[in-house]
Design a protein around this motif. Sequence first.
Motif: not given
Length: 195
Positions: A130, A143, A189-190
Amino acid sequence: MTAAGLAGYVSWLLWGTGLETARAQDQLRTEVAPLFEEPSQAGEQERYLPGEAYAAIVIPSIAIDFIVVEGPDDDTYRSSEWTETLKMGPAHYPDSADPWESTGRVAIAGHRTTYLHPFLNLDRVQVGDTIELATQHGTYLYEVDRNFTRPAAGSGVVLEQTKRPTLVLTTCHPKYSSRERLIITATLVDGPAKD
């Protein structure tokens, strides 16, 4: 005598230049710490000035934690403006996307062997690792999906924009050479919820 002078110069280039970058990083971290404590909504036409603190980059797998600065408005990576900016730490390509945008590729360059060598061990980053970008608009988690090298000539293709929010990191390769570029790509991813 010449050998001693050359050894001194190489030592300064590889390790002494890090002193200048360490001072710049300390000052930048002090400036941005309050901004990261309470994230704000991103403005529409927000612009950062060259050399201004842009984000913090954290890569836990290789113990990277640096402040990223905004790069100069110049297409030439090797220009004197880029050289001066990269002395402060990793730099965001201003023509690339911002993390808070819903599409596009965020692009960041960094030194590998001089000026505190922020991307020294970038070759050790693996698929699935990450990368975190903390900004004044929140924290974005990526990622890693690829780690590869390309010849320096033509490596700019990795800066092309994407439909999905992505990240690319670039540095010289191999260590102590600029013959090729080491490139890491990652997918968002977030991130903070959008209102």
